[in-house]
Structures are given as structure tokens and as C-alpha cells.
Design an enzyme around this catalytic site. Structure first.
Site, PDB file in Angstrom:
ATOM      1  N   ASP A 142       0.807  -1.218   0.000  1.00  0.00           N
ATOM      2  CA  ASP A 142       0.000   0.000   0.000  1.00  0.00           C
ATOM      3  C   ASP A 142       0.844   1.274   0.000  1.00  0.00           C
ATOM      4  O   ASP A 142       0.365   2.341   0.332  1.00  0.00           O
ATOM      5  CB  ASP A 142      -0.957   0.005   1.191  1.00  0.00           C
ATOM      6  CG  ASP A 142      -0.239   0.120   2.520  1.00  0.00           C
ATOM      7  OD1 ASP A 142       0.980  -0.140   2.564  1.00  0.00           O
ATOM      8  OD2 ASP A 142      -0.893   0.467   3.509  1.00  0.00           O
ATOM      9  N   GLU A 143       2.075   1.168  -0.394  1.00  0.00           N
ATOM     10  CA  GLU A 143       2.921   2.349  -0.429  1.00  0.00           C
ATOM     11  C   GLU A 143       3.929   2.234  -1.550  1.00  0.00           C
ATOM     12  O   GLU A 143       4.165   1.150  -2.082  1.00  0.00           O
ATOM     13  CB  GLU A 143       3.639   2.571   0.897  1.00  0.00           C
ATOM     14  CG  GLU A 143       4.602   1.466   1.265  1.00  0.00           C
ATOM     15  CD  GLU A 143       5.196   1.646   2.644  1.00  0.00           C
ATOM     16  OE1 GLU A 143       6.417   1.851   2.709  1.00  0.00           O
ATOM     17  OE2 GLU A 143       4.463   1.584   3.633  1.00  0.00           O
TER      18      GLU A 143
END
Length: 155
Positions: free
Chosen positions: A4-5
Site C-alpha cells: 500500500d505504499e
């Protein structure tokens, strides 16, 4: 880095811009575009940090969660931001190391700096030296003073 990054290294693009002011303005435009397109095209928020290194960009992206924006553009800004923070913000200080330090009353980055010999004894020479000398970490990060952006897509 998790799913998620992500990091966007602008080093190559910034080489074509002659001044630091132009480089920062360019990074800000990219950050704004990422935030806007993520919201409009995917329907999600994201937190963005701009920093002079991956470490500073990571900390910057976490500073204004969720859906925020923050900049750490100099080593001095980085140090003043982390000085009174929990020891776990230091690179190389994970959960176990933080617990070991806290058991000895070393809770903040400032505590680490004020208790260098104790930290060296607790963590050993290699880790202790790295953790007690943030200037080494900063020197490692600032060998190339460019801006890197970090995007957290899902908070």
C-alpha cells in the site's frame, strides 16, 4: 515497503532543473498530481511526503495521515522533527531494540543522544554506533541532495 505504499524517486528529473527552488516546485506539482489522480481515478486518498531522502520522505508521509502532505527538505528539519520522538523512529531500531532501550529509560531520540555510551553498551558497537550518530544516517542520506516523494496509497 508494503503493497500500500510506494516511492517515486525524482532524482533523474530534478537534474534538469537548475535551482533548488525549481526542483521543490516540480516535486510539489508531481505530489499534487498524484493526490488528485488517485482521488479522481481510483477514489482513494493518499498521504504524500517529500523529503531529501527516502527516510525523510517516509517520515514526512506519515506526518499528516490520512490524506495529507508534508515536506522535510533539509537534514536540520529532519533532526528537529525527530528529536523528541520515540526511539522507534530511528532507522535500525525495531520493536525489540526499542523495548531494550526503553527498559533502560531511553525513550526518545534525545535520550539516545544524551546516553550514547549506555546505548553503545546495550546495543553493541555496530548498531549502537549507527543509532547514536544520526549525523551518520543524515550523511548517508544527503550524499545526493535531491527530493524523493513517497506516496501511501491506502491509509
Amino acid at each position: 515497503m508494503s503493497l500500500d505504499e510506494g516511492y517515486l524517486d525524482l532524482t533523474g528529473a530534478l537534474a534538469f532543473l537548475p535551482t533548488l527552488e525549481e526542483q521543490i516546485a516540480f516535486a510539489r506539482r508531481i505530489a499534487h498530481e498524484i493526490k488528485t489522480r488517485t482521488r479522481v481515478e481510483i477514489g482513494l486518498t493518499c498521504s504524500i511526503g517529500i523529503g531529501y531522502s527516502m527516510t525523510s520522505a517516509k517520515l514526512a508521509s506519515e506526518e499528516r495521515k490520512p490524506d495529507g502532505y508534508f515536506e522535510i527538505l533539509t537534514p536540520e528539519d529532519f533532526v528537529s522533527l525527530i528529536l523528541y520522538r520515540d526511539v522507534s523512529v530511528l532507522y535500525g531500531v525495531g520493536k525489540q531494540t526499542a523495548m531494550k532501550l526503553k527498559a533502560e529509560g531511553i525513550n526518545t531520540v534525545m535520550d539516545v543522544q544524551n546516553n550514547r555510551s549506555k546505548v553503545l553498551r546495550l546495543l553493541g558497537n555496530k548498531t549502537g554506533t549507527y543509532v547514536t550518530k544520526p549525523e551518520l544516517m543524515l550523511a548517508r542520506c544527503t550524499a545526493n541532495l535531491t527530493i524523493r516523494s513517497r506516496v501511501r496509497l491506502w491509509d
